[in-house]
Design an enzyme around this catalytic site. Structure first.
Site, PDB file in Angstrom:
ATOM      1  CG  ASP A 236      88.643  16.555  -0.169  1.00  0.00           C
ATOM      2  OD1 ASP A 236      87.849  18.153  -0.390  1.00  0.00           O
ATOM      3  OD2 ASP A 236      88.512  15.784   0.025  1.00  0.00           O
TER       4      ASP A 236
ATOM      5  CB  THR B  49      88.917  18.339   4.811  1.00  0.00           C
ATOM      6  OG1 THR B  49      88.697  19.398   3.746  1.00  0.00           O
ATOM      7  CG2 THR B  49      87.375  18.170   5.016  1.00  0.00           C
ATOM      8  CB  THR B  50      92.125  22.830   3.960  1.00  0.00           C
ATOM      9  OG1 THR B  50      91.873  21.527   3.123  1.00  0.00           O
ATOM     10  CG2 THR B  50      93.476  22.899   3.432  1.00  0.00           C
TER      11      THR B  50
ATOM     12  CG  ASP C 240      83.993  18.081   0.242  1.00  0.00           C
ATOM     13  OD1 ASP C 240      83.188  17.219  -0.234  1.00  0.00           O
ATOM     14  OD2 ASP C 240      84.817  19.034  -0.845  1.00  0.00           O
TER      15      ASP C 240
END
Length: 532
Positions: free
Chosen positions: A65, A98-99, A391
């Site tokens: 994550d 997020t990545t 998520d």
């Protein structure tokens, strides 16, 4: 004359300054280093990272994550900190991507660095990027699909989004099972985005496949000794009050007594005070008492004798959730029973999960409430599974509010890069170079996804680009077979809001870093010598 032209120092003696190209290079290097750190976690075949605590070597986290990785590592570079902040904002705003947001911002800066080396001014690059952003947003909005009017199709969209989100997580082997679980949990909210109604508990043992959705609220506590273990249609009082005054608590003072008889009178007075408090609680007409604090032996015995189920030490998060789902108020005083709101449910019972006893509240008035019980072999697997479920829940809650969806697997990025390339073709001057660099950065997302899967990214991305220019706007990467496929048929769907947020946040972060031409570091605080 030479002494007059000597530079006059305006900064503190130990302060430092980096200017122009050096400052810009420092920013680019820091941001690109962070991108290279997390980009191997991107996509369905992304790798995991092991994070080990400096203070406690036994405390480790295994995750892929992006937000977790970036928030747990210590970073000194100011530009890298900006990427960490946008990753955290992305996590708070929509829960996923997020990545992607960090990688896209890093790739924009990589292209920006190349343009600066070719003597293109940063303001020209920023101006071109802004034009490219508008073109990309327009293309992304045009490519959306909305099935909110058809209940069955919308549920299938939600399941596909959940499967896409979970495909890059530890749960990818059981993504069908977990996708249905999280969609059922979110649809129970009936349009609400309050995820507090969905409680996640982790129990070691079994396998991930043994995880399930329980339609009710589960409290990880034990029922008091001698109390009833099962109640139908209970009346519940939730409190945050001290239930330990049967113990004498006189600190920092002295009580002088003439005999043991006098001491026993003091103890008796304390007990009478406690029993009076218990009587006031029972007089509310309840048969279940839940307290945030401990319940000592005397009150526990009193409740058991009066047929009241007592549950102690329900932590603050526990009583807050219980108050929400049962409709009860949290009280601290018991003098006015008529003003207290009593909670209800259909059944309270003690059940076993693995080797642990827990308390289940079934048929709660807040029908949205449910509990996801996660099972797994180790605590590390359970923690990563919880992050993955969180998520997926956040993305689905966002999609219920903004029902438009877009295609994943690099398809949306190719649609946007094609629109940006077309804009570059009709834009004169150096801005066209900046616009082209934006399109190239967008194409890096499918390139990295293919690289992480071990396929020939140059071949796949060139085939994908050709397919889109030939009019196949549903073409994307099939990472299962290592080829180009129809993304709609593969069921790889993403939330429009998540994808748009990635695009906007990455652009804003890259633009902010691109504007930097001076880095000033304050002088470290001087340590005063210790005086003996």
């Amino acid at each position: 004359m030479s002494s007059q032209l000597a530079p006059i120092p305006i900064l503190n003696q130990n302060a430092s300054e980096e200017r122009g190209e050096i400052a810009r290079l420092s920013s680019f290097v820091g941001a690109i280093a962070i991108t290279d750190l997390v980009k191997t976690t991107l996509g369905p075949k992304g790798m995991d990272k092991i994070l080990i605590s400096a203070s406690n070597p036994n405390e480790l986290i295994i995750t892929n994550d992006g937000a977790t990785i970036l928030t747990k590592i210590y970073i000194d570079n100011p530009a890298a900190k900006i990427l960490v902040d946008i990753s955290r904002t992305q996590d708070d705003e929509v829960g996923d991507g997020t990545t992607s947001v960090c990688v896209l911002a890093g790739e924009l800066l990589r292209e920006g660095e190349r343009l600066v080396a070719q003597k293109v001014h940063p303001q020209t690059i920023i101006s071109g990027w802004r034009m490219a952003l508008e073109a990309a947003r327009g293309a992304l909005t045009t490519s959306t699909n909305d099935n909110s009017s058809d209940k069955d199709k919308f549920r299938q969209d939600l399941i596909n989004i959940a499967k896409t989100t979970l495909s890059s997580k530890i749960l990818h082997t059981e993504k069908e099972h977990f996708a249905n679980m999280v969609v059922d949990a979110v649809l129970r909210l009936k349009g609400s985005t309050n995820l507090d109604n969905i409680h996640i508990i982790k129990k070691s043992g079994g396998s991930l496949r043994d995880s399930y959705l329980d339609e009710g609220f589960i409290l990880e506590k034990k029922i008091g000794v001698g109390c009833p273990k099962r109640l139908e249609n209970p009346k519940i009082l939730i409190a945050n009050t001290a239930m330990d005054t049967d113990k004498i608590k006189i600190f920092g003072g002295k009580v002088v007594v003439d005999s043991m008889t006098e001491l026993s009178k003091i103890e008796e007075a304390e007990k009478e005070k406690m029993l009076l408090k218990c009587k006031k609680i029972v007089d509310h007409g309840i048969n279940c008492f839940i307290n945030r604090q401990l319940i000592y032996n005397l009150p526990e015995q009193y409740f058991a004798d009066n047929g009241v189920m007592s549950i102690e030490h329900a932590d603050f998060d526990g009583i807050e959730r219980l108050s929400l789902v049962t409709g009860a108020e949290i009280v601290s005083t018991f003098d006015h029973p008529e003003l207290v709101k009593i909670g209800t449910c259909k059944l309270i019972e003690e059940v076993m999960i693995g080797e642990d006893k827990v308390i289940r509240f079934s048929g709660v008035p807040s029908g949205e409430a449910c509990t996801i019980v996660l099972r797994g072999a180790t605590s590390h697997i359970l923690e990563e599974a919880e992050r993955s479920i969180h998520d997926a829940l956040c993305v689905l809650a966002v999609t219920v509010g903004e029902t438009r969806t877009v295609l994943g697997a690099g398809c949306s990025e190719m649609i946007m890069s094609k629109a940006v390339d077309e804009l570059a073709a009709i834009t004169p001057g150096k801005k066209a170079m900046a616009i082209e660099s934006f399109a190239k950065a967008l194409r890096q997302i499918p390139t990295i996804i293919a690289n992480n899967a071990g396929y020939d990214s140059s071949e796949l991305v060139s085939q994908l680009k050709a397919a889109h220019y030939q009019g196949d706007i549903k073409a994307g990467l099939n990472m299962r077979d290592g080829c180009i496929g129809n993304v709609e048929e593969l069921g790889i769907v993403e939330s429009f809001k998540v994808k748009q947020q990635v695009l906007i946040s990455a652009h804003e972060a890259a633009e902010m870093i691109m504007r930097v031409d001076d880095i000033l570091r304050a002088a470290p605080r001087r340590r005063e010598p210790m005086r003996h």
